[in-house]
Design a protein around this motif. Structure first.
Motif, PDB file in Angstrom:
ATOM      1  N   SER A 124       0.865  -1.173   0.000  1.00  0.00           N
ATOM      2  CA  SER A 124       0.000   0.000   0.000  1.00  0.00           C
ATOM      3  C   SER A 124       0.909   1.233   0.000  1.00  0.00           C
ATOM      4  N   PRO A 125       0.368   2.434  -0.133  1.00  0.00           N
ATOM      5  CA  PRO A 125       1.252   3.602  -0.216  1.00  0.00           C
ATOM      6  C   PRO A 125       2.204   3.778   0.965  1.00  0.00           C
ATOM      7  N   MET A 126       1.790   3.422   2.200  1.00  0.00           N
ATOM      8  CA  MET A 126       2.632   3.683   3.371  1.00  0.00           C
ATOM      9  C   MET A 126       3.028   2.439   4.136  1.00  0.00           C
ATOM     10  N   THR A 127       2.481   1.291   3.834  1.00  0.00           N
ATOM     11  CA  THR A 127       2.822   0.049   4.517  1.00  0.00           C
ATOM     12  C   THR A 127       2.948  -1.081   3.504  1.00  0.00           C
ATOM     13  N   ALA A 128       3.482  -2.202   3.972  1.00  0.00           N
ATOM     14  CA  ALA A 128       3.606  -3.391   3.136  1.00  0.00           C
ATOM     15  C   ALA A 128       3.513  -4.626   4.029  1.00  0.00           C
ATOM     16  N   THR A 129       2.990  -5.692   3.469  1.00  0.00           N
ATOM     17  CA  THR A 129       2.854  -6.962   4.178  1.00  0.00           C
ATOM     18  C   THR A 129       3.963  -7.904   3.733  1.00  0.00           C
ATOM     19  N   VAL A 130       4.653  -8.515   4.702  1.00  0.00           N
ATOM     20  CA  VAL A 130       5.776  -9.405   4.436  1.00  0.00           C
ATOM     21  C   VAL A 130       5.397 -10.820   4.856  1.00  0.00           C
ATOM     22  N   LEU A 131       5.487 -11.763   3.934  1.00  0.00           N
ATOM     23  CA  LEU A 131       5.249 -13.175   4.219  1.00  0.00           C
ATOM     24  C   LEU A 131       6.560 -13.799   4.664  1.00  0.00           C
ATOM     25  N   LEU A 132       6.586 -14.354   5.885  1.00  0.00           N
ATOM     26  CA  LEU A 132       7.809 -14.934   6.431  1.00  0.00           C
ATOM     27  C   LEU A 132       8.120 -16.264   5.751  1.00  0.00           C
ATOM     28  N   ILE A 133       9.396 -16.648   5.774  1.00  0.00           N
ATOM     29  CA  ILE A 133       9.821 -17.872   5.098  1.00  0.00           C
ATOM     30  C   ILE A 133       9.286 -19.120   5.777  1.00  0.00           C
TER      31      ILE A 133
END
Length: 283
Positions: free
Chosen positions: A147-156
């Motif tokens: 998104s413009p100010m955040t991001a979602t990270v999928l862990l390994i």
């Protein structure tokens, strides 16, 4: 229920709700920021009231670690220069470095069946889907939503994550799959006779184009070879501190295409002139 199913299908298959989701994320960002204020204030108070002795001890430890890292960096610089010379002799592309961006964790996903986190950098900072994310020790995961100010990270370690890796000792390539547990990776595609042992280090292989090659991922902690089964049971422990890291690195890989000297360019061969035929060809 029908409307919910329709929205899920549109979102998953055609990505029609991506703009709406990004807009809602921007609108809810102030609420998320206010919800984090108590924890941020508590951490600030704790750091402010920390004793002078603890600060001196921490400073001394950081100085020692900095000295060790600078010594290792000298060796890495020499190895990188040698690697670039060898690649230049082979006429292949070589990596000149990686651009990184520091981000902080802002939230944890509350879904018990997913292992992902939210960071405070988004598309306004150049973050993109599929981008590699690391901490100070090893690979953490990759960006799955921006998104413009955040991001979602999928862990390994998520069950839906698979990472191409190779054994540093012998170059054996395989796939590390998440198990759903924060301290466990599985390597389900190694045959019983594979040359892999406990304490082997796994690094990214660079295959697939998502992760730059050579970054540490995990260390082998269990190898079970069962007769009668085609594949061995191999378990690895991630080196990244997935359950306690607050700062992460977003990586951009930078490569240069190979440069060939002009004399190596094959000469241009002029086309052989064809004799003129004055007779009309039959249709």
């Amino acid at each position: 229920m029908i409307l919910s199913i329709l929205l899920m299908v549109l979102d998953h298959r055609f990505h029609q709700t991506e703009t709406l989701r990004s807009t809602l994320t921007v609108l809810t960002y102030p609420i998320q920021f206010l919800a984090e204020v108590p924890s941020n204030m508590g951490r600030w108070i704790t750091e402010t009231l920390q004793s002078r002795t603890d600060l001196q001890k921490s400073n001394q430890q950081l100085l020692h670690e900095n000295l060790k890292l600078r010594a290792e960096l000298q060796q890495i610089a020499a190895l990188q220069a040698e690697n670039e010379r060898l690649r230049d002799l082979l006429g292949s592309a070589y990596k000149i470095g990686n651009r990184v961006l520091v981000a902080e964790l802002s939230a944890m996903d509350l879904d018990p069946f997913r292992q992902q986190v939210v960071i405070n950098k988004g598309s306004r900072s150049g973050v993109f889907e599929g981008q590699a994310v690391l901490d100070a020790h090893a690979v953490m995961g990759q960006v799955t939503h921006v998104s413009p100010m955040t991001a979602t990270v999928l862990l390994i370690t998520d069950v839906e994550h698979a990472l191409p890796v190779q054994v540093l000792r012998n170059g054996l390539r395989t796939i590390a799959v998440g198990s759903g547990r924060i301290n466990r990776l599985e390597l389900p595609y190694l045959p019983n006779n594979a040359d892999i042992h406990n304490d082997d280090l796994l690094v990214t292989s660079g295959l697939g184009g998502k992760f730059p090659p050579g970054y540490p991922v995990a260390r082998i902690v269990e190898v079970q070879r069962q007769p009668g089964k085609p594949f061995a049971t191999v378990v690895a422990q991630p080196l990244a501190q997935l359950d306690r890291t607050r700062e992460v690195l977003l990586v951009w890989e930078i490569s240069v295409p190979p440069q060939f000297p002009e004399e190596d360019t094959p000469p241009t061969i002029a086309p052989t002139p064809q004799p003129m035929n004055n007779e009309a060809e039959a249709p």
